[in-house]
Design a protein around this motif. Structure first.
Motif, PDB file in Angstrom:
ATOM      1  N   LEU A 344      27.961  42.237  21.884  1.00  0.00           N
ATOM      2  CA  LEU A 344      29.242  41.900  21.821  1.00  0.00           C
ATOM      3  C   LEU A 344      29.644  40.618  21.937  1.00  0.00           C
ATOM      4  N   ASP A 345      30.589  40.025  20.956  1.00  0.00           N
ATOM      5  CA  ASP A 345      31.014  38.576  20.856  1.00  0.00           C
ATOM      6  C   ASP A 345      31.966  38.356  22.043  1.00  0.00           C
ATOM      7  N   ARG A 346      32.343  37.177  21.796  1.00  0.00           N
ATOM      8  CA  ARG A 346      33.451  36.628  23.200  1.00  0.00           C
ATOM      9  C   ARG A 346      34.657  37.637  23.205  1.00  0.00           C
ATOM     10  N   VAL A 347      34.860  38.293  23.966  1.00  0.00           N
ATOM     11  CA  VAL A 347      36.026  39.356  24.228  1.00  0.00           C
ATOM     12  C   VAL A 347      37.272  38.770  24.582  1.00  0.00           C
ATOM     13  N   GLU A 348      38.186  39.557  24.299  1.00  0.00           N
ATOM     14  CA  GLU A 348      39.716  39.084  25.028  1.00  0.00           C
ATOM     15  C   GLU A 348      39.881  39.784  26.510  1.00  0.00           C
ATOM     16  N   GLY A 349      39.176  40.734  26.822  1.00  0.00           N
ATOM     17  CA  GLY A 349      38.981  41.196  28.117  1.00  0.00           C
ATOM     18  C   GLY A 349      39.822  42.580  28.337  1.00  0.00           C
ATOM     19  N   ARG A 350      40.044  43.213  27.368  1.00  0.00           N
ATOM     20  CA  ARG A 350      40.980  44.602  27.672  1.00  0.00           C
ATOM     21  C   ARG A 350      39.887  45.625  28.129  1.00  0.00           C
ATOM     22  N   PRO A 377      44.259  42.141  28.831  1.00  0.00           N
ATOM     23  CA  PRO A 377      43.542  40.856  29.060  1.00  0.00           C
ATOM     24  C   PRO A 377      44.094  39.968  29.691  1.00  0.00           C
ATOM     25  N   GLY A 378      43.390  39.262  30.570  1.00  0.00           N
ATOM     26  CA  GLY A 378      44.076  38.511  31.725  1.00  0.00           C
ATOM     27  C   GLY A 378      44.948  39.053  32.837  1.00  0.00           C
ATOM     28  N   GLU A 379      44.923  40.569  32.868  1.00  0.00           N
ATOM     29  CA  GLU A 379      45.458  41.137  33.938  1.00  0.00           C
ATOM     30  C   GLU A 379      44.691  41.357  35.093  1.00  0.00           C
ATOM     31  N   ILE A 380      45.263  41.297  36.368  1.00  0.00           N
ATOM     32  CA  ILE A 380      44.255  41.242  37.505  1.00  0.00           C
ATOM     33  C   ILE A 380      44.927  42.846  38.312  1.00  0.00           C
ATOM     34  N   ILE A 381      43.779  43.725  38.416  1.00  0.00           N
ATOM     35  CA  ILE A 381      44.014  44.906  38.816  1.00  0.00           C
ATOM     36  C   ILE A 381      43.385  45.020  40.136  1.00  0.00           C
ATOM     37  N   LEU A 531      38.720  31.894  44.574  1.00  0.00           N
ATOM     38  CA  LEU A 531      38.999  33.015  43.966  1.00  0.00           C
ATOM     39  C   LEU A 531      40.282  32.879  42.892  1.00  0.00           C
ATOM     40  N   GLU A 532      41.372  32.206  43.386  1.00  0.00           N
ATOM     41  CA  GLU A 532      42.329  32.057  42.553  1.00  0.00           C
ATOM     42  C   GLU A 532      42.176  31.534  41.325  1.00  0.00           C
ATOM     43  N   ARG A 533      41.432  30.229  41.491  1.00  0.00           N
ATOM     44  CA  ARG A 533      41.011  29.510  40.328  1.00  0.00           C
ATOM     45  C   ARG A 533      40.036  30.247  39.419  1.00  0.00           C
ATOM     46  N   LEU A 534      39.081  31.143  40.123  1.00  0.00           N
ATOM     47  CA  LEU A 534      38.073  31.847  39.104  1.00  0.00           C
ATOM     48  C   LEU A 534      38.876  32.976  38.518  1.00  0.00           C
ATOM     49  N   MET A 535      40.000  33.612  39.066  1.00  0.00           N
ATOM     50  CA  MET A 535      40.570  34.648  38.320  1.00  0.00           C
ATOM     51  C   MET A 535      41.543  34.287  37.259  1.00  0.00           C
ATOM     52  N   GLN A 536      41.785  32.845  37.029  1.00  0.00           N
ATOM     53  CA  GLN A 536      42.692  32.349  35.924  1.00  0.00           C
ATOM     54  C   GLN A 536      42.464  32.558  34.781  1.00  0.00           C
ATOM     55  N   ASN A 537      43.263  33.217  34.022  1.00  0.00           N
ATOM     56  CA  ASN A 537      42.949  33.512  32.591  1.00  0.00           C
ATOM     57  C   ASN A 537      41.771  34.786  32.377  1.00  0.00           C
ATOM     58  N   ARG A 538      41.573  35.232  33.279  1.00  0.00           N
ATOM     59  CA  ARG A 538      40.477  36.445  33.311  1.00  0.00           C
ATOM     60  C   ARG A 538      41.000  37.592  33.630  1.00  0.00           C
ATOM     61  N   THR A 539      40.310  38.610  32.881  1.00  0.00           N
ATOM     62  CA  THR A 539      40.723  40.138  33.206  1.00  0.00           C
ATOM     63  C   THR A 539      40.165  40.233  34.585  1.00  0.00           C
ATOM     64  N   THR A 540      40.680  40.776  35.632  1.00  0.00           N
ATOM     65  CA  THR A 540      40.029  40.735  36.926  1.00  0.00           C
ATOM     66  C   THR A 540      40.187  42.349  37.547  1.00  0.00           C
ATOM     67  N   ALA A 553      47.558  40.654  42.869  1.00  0.00           N
ATOM     68  CA  ALA A 553      47.275  41.699  41.671  1.00  0.00           C
ATOM     69  C   ALA A 553      48.650  41.922  41.038  1.00  0.00           C
ATOM     70  N   HIS A 554      48.636  42.164  39.663  1.00  0.00           N
ATOM     71  CA  HIS A 554      49.583  42.529  38.657  1.00  0.00           C
ATOM     72  C   HIS A 554      49.695  43.754  38.822  1.00  0.00           C
ATOM     73  N   ARG A 555      49.004  44.895  39.079  1.00  0.00           N
ATOM     74  CA  ARG A 555      48.846  46.246  39.384  1.00  0.00           C
ATOM     75  C   ARG A 555      48.035  46.677  40.376  1.00  0.00           C
ATOM     76  N   ILE A 556      48.506  47.777  41.093  1.00  0.00           N
ATOM     77  CA  ILE A 556      47.382  48.299  42.191  1.00  0.00           C
ATOM     78  C   ILE A 556      47.273  49.839  41.651  1.00  0.00           C
ATOM     79  N   ALA A 557      45.803  50.205  41.663  1.00  0.00           N
ATOM     80  CA  ALA A 557      45.563  51.517  41.405  1.00  0.00           C
ATOM     81  C   ALA A 557      44.916  52.044  42.733  1.00  0.00           C
ATOM     82  N   VAL A 558      45.601  53.239  42.830  1.00  0.00           N
ATOM     83  CA  VAL A 558      45.483  53.856  44.278  1.00  0.00           C
ATOM     84  C   VAL A 558      44.442  54.847  44.127  1.00  0.00           C
ATOM     85  N   LEU A 559      43.371  55.161  44.386  1.00  0.00           N
ATOM     86  CA  LEU A 559      42.197  56.236  44.484  1.00  0.00           C
ATOM     87  C   LEU A 559      42.265  57.119  45.584  1.00  0.00           C
ATOM     88  N   ASP A 560      42.081  58.432  45.223  1.00  0.00           N
ATOM     89  CA  ASP A 560      41.862  59.307  46.469  1.00  0.00           C
ATOM     90  C   ASP A 560      41.027  60.358  45.776  1.00  0.00           C
TER      91      ASP A 560
END
Length: 600
Positions: A344-350, A377-381, A531-540, A553-560
């Motif tokens: 796997l080469d350098r990925v976009e992060g999807r 890519p770049g989204e924080i979940i 952590l905020e610096r670490l998450m910049q421009n990274r899919t998290t 977070a940009h979106r929140i996934a609620v699991l049950d």
């Protein structure tokens, strides 16, 4: 907290013949040194065979004729033989022990490297203390088997054959008598000693179990002390070590019978030989010197037969240890790169979960069911939900610590099962809830993120993680030893070192198991900034333990119960009044109560 040993062996045992073929393969690279060592030891054994001939000459010639000159000559020859014996022993011992140590290194390297090829699932069903025991005690047994025991077997066998040939030349009648009586004694000795193999394996297993118990308690010494369980752990270890003692005691009883019994048989055999040899001397078919020589040869050969009996027992016991090692080496990784898997080469992060379901064991209820989630890519979940909802499982599927049971997990539209595991994990940085540091220096722990990083890159990563300032205040700076699992650093300091390690790796995808709930306010603020610096421009992907931190977070996934039941922003989910809103309000009330309690 169980103290029973978890077996790592398969139901099928390897045949002794195939085990020996495999064992001897480890000698291949060192056969030259092995031959030299064996030749040296055979030289020493050959000198022992000269001794009876010298004794015969002394009795029949020197003493019979009062020949002082012949006595001097024989004495010098005997001294020369002893010098040759010593030189042979030195050469043999050095080369044999060299081969033994190299085999230990080779085996431990192979075993350790193989353990790293096995998946996370393997280590969830094995205890590390037992695996360490395999690498230490069992490998040492294999070394003893392949060098000392094997060369002794060859040397003793050749010495016995040579001694028998000499005795036949001296007097075939007495030699025939010895050839009938001595093997019978040796066979009886083998029958007596064979019963100790099972006992020896039981002793090893009980000792390995005691090691596991001790290692487990010492690794969790803080928990032991916080619950005041020192006496409990001491008693738990005492129980396991007592079981090992009882197993060893049973083995000692067997061995206590073996040695005197074999010795008695040898003495009886010697008495019979002396009686028959005396008859030969009386009938003028044997000289007094030849009878004495015969007795010396019988003593040497009897000792060799006795050692062969002991060696037989050792070989049988050792095969049990080697079988366990081979079965561990033969354990195939349950996660392997597919044939033709691409790097796997350098990925976009999807990251795409496509109808993913997962079960740890086939007969268990699914942990995840029909998960569909597309992370841009770049989204924080943020993953939110009650305990056991499946958050950690989703987390662990992304770096392919486990394979999905059905569906597909994709990175940039590529199924993770079609790319190499190493290249996949190179794209992913993980900051776990419980930060694990190695016991070396802070420098070594940060550079673990990228081994070839420069000093400036390392310091820049530490500064971005808000770690450089506290490191600089330490007496030894980046050379400070952090202790096992980082015990000499505070929780916040450990977190920042781990974040610096992740920053230095510079991954496109970040997996963050949020762990600021146990930190003080100042440490939490520093860690959150890092952590905020670490998450910049990274899919998290964040496992959120405190819902107050998911606003980033940009979106929140609620699991049950293994399903995504809600998905959206914080405000949208709060307005829906569903599970997320209930969890948030419950936690908010708990925080308010704790704050009021601390003010009282």
């Amino acid at each position: 907290m169980r103290s029973d040993t978890i077996s790592i062996t398969s139901p099928e045992s390897t045949s002794a013949r195939s085990q020996w073929r495999r064992l001897l393969g480890y000698l291949g690279p060192y056969k030259g040194r092995l031959i030299i060592g064996l030749a040296g030891r055979m030289m020493a054994s050959g000198m022992f065979l000269v001794l009876p001939a010298v004794v015969r000459e002394v009795v029949d010639t020197v003493l019979a004729n009062d020949d002082m000159g012949e006595l001097n000559r024989i004495t010098l020859l005997l001294a020369g033989a002893m010098i040759v014996l010593t030189i042979g022993s030195i050469i043999g011992n050095y080369h044999i022990n060299y081969v033994g140590e190299r085999i230990v290194v080779d085996l431990r390297r192979q075993l350790y490297a193989h353990l790293h090829t096995l998946s996370v699932k393997f280590f969830t069903t094995r205890r590390v203390g037992e695996l360490v025991s395999r690498m230490s005690s069992d490998v040492t047994v294999m070394r003893q088997l392949l060098t000392e025991n094997l060369t002794r077997l060859i040397r003793h066998t050749l010495t016995i054959l040579a001694g028998i040939a000499i005795m036949i030349v001296l007097n075939w009648r007495l030699a025939a008598f010895i050839l009938i009586s001595t093997p019978v004694v040796a066979f009886m000795g083998v029958v007596v000693t064979r019963f100790s193999r099972r006992g020896s394996l039981l002793v090893r297993d009980e000792l390995a179990n005691a090691t596991v118990v001790a290692e487990e308690a010492l690794h969790n010494v803080r928990e032991v002390k916080s619950f005041v369980r020192e006496d409990f752990e001491a008693n738990r270890y005492n129980t396991t070590i007592e079981r090992a003692f009882q197993a060893a005691l049973r083995l000692l009883r067997v061995r206590a019978v073996v040695s005197p019994t074999v010795s008695l048989m040898l003495v009886i055999n010697m008495i019979l030989i002396l009686w028959y040899g005396g008859r030969e001397v009386i009938n003028d078919r044997l000289s007094g010197g030849e009878l004495v020589a015969f007795l010396v040869y019988v003593t040497i050969i009897g000792q060799m037969f006795s050692e062969l009996s002991w060696l037989y027992t050792q070989l049988q016991e050792s095969l049990g240890a080697t079988q366990r090692i081979f079965e561990l080496l033969d354990t195939a990784p349950d996660l392997q790169d597919a044939p033709g898997a691409r790097a796997l080469d350098r990925v976009e992060g999807r990251i795409t979960f496509d109808d993913v379901s997962f079960t740890y064991d086939e007969d268990e209820h699914p942990v995840l069911e029909d998960i569909n989630l597309d992370i841009a890519p770049g989204e924080i979940i943020a993953l939110v939900g009650p305990s056991g909802a499946g958050k950690s499982t989703m987390f662990n599927l992304i770096p392919r610590f486990y394979d999905v049971t059905s569906g597909a997990l994709r990175i940039d539209e590529l199924d993770v099962r079609q790319v190499t595991q190493a290249s996949l994990r190179e794209q992913i940085g993980i900051v776990p809830q419980e930060t694990m540091l190695f016991g070396g220096t802070i420098r070594e722990n940060i550079l673990y993120g990228r081994l070839g990083a420069s000093e400036d890159e390392m310091i820049a990563a530490a500064e971005a993680a808000n770690a450089h300032s506290f490191i600089a205040r330490l007496p030894h700076g980046y050379e400070t030893i952090v202790g096992e699992r980082g015990i000499r650093l505070s929780g916040g300091q450990r977190q920042r070192v781990a974040i610096a390690r992740a920053i230095l790796k510079d991954p496109r995808i970040l997996l963050l198991d949020e762990a600021t709930s146990s930190l003080d306010n100042e440490s939490e603020m520093l860690v959150q900034e890092a952590l905020e610096r670490l998450m910049q421009n990274r899919t998290t992907v964040i496992i959120a333990h405190r819902l107050s931190t998911v606003r980033i977070a940009h979106r929140i996934a609620v699991l049950d119960r293994g399903r995504i039941v809600e998905l959206g922003t914080h405000d949208a989910l709060m307005s829906e009044g569903g599970l997320y809103a209930r969890l948030y309000e419950m936690q908010f009330r708990l925080q308010e109560r704790d704050a009021l309690t601390s003010m009282v």
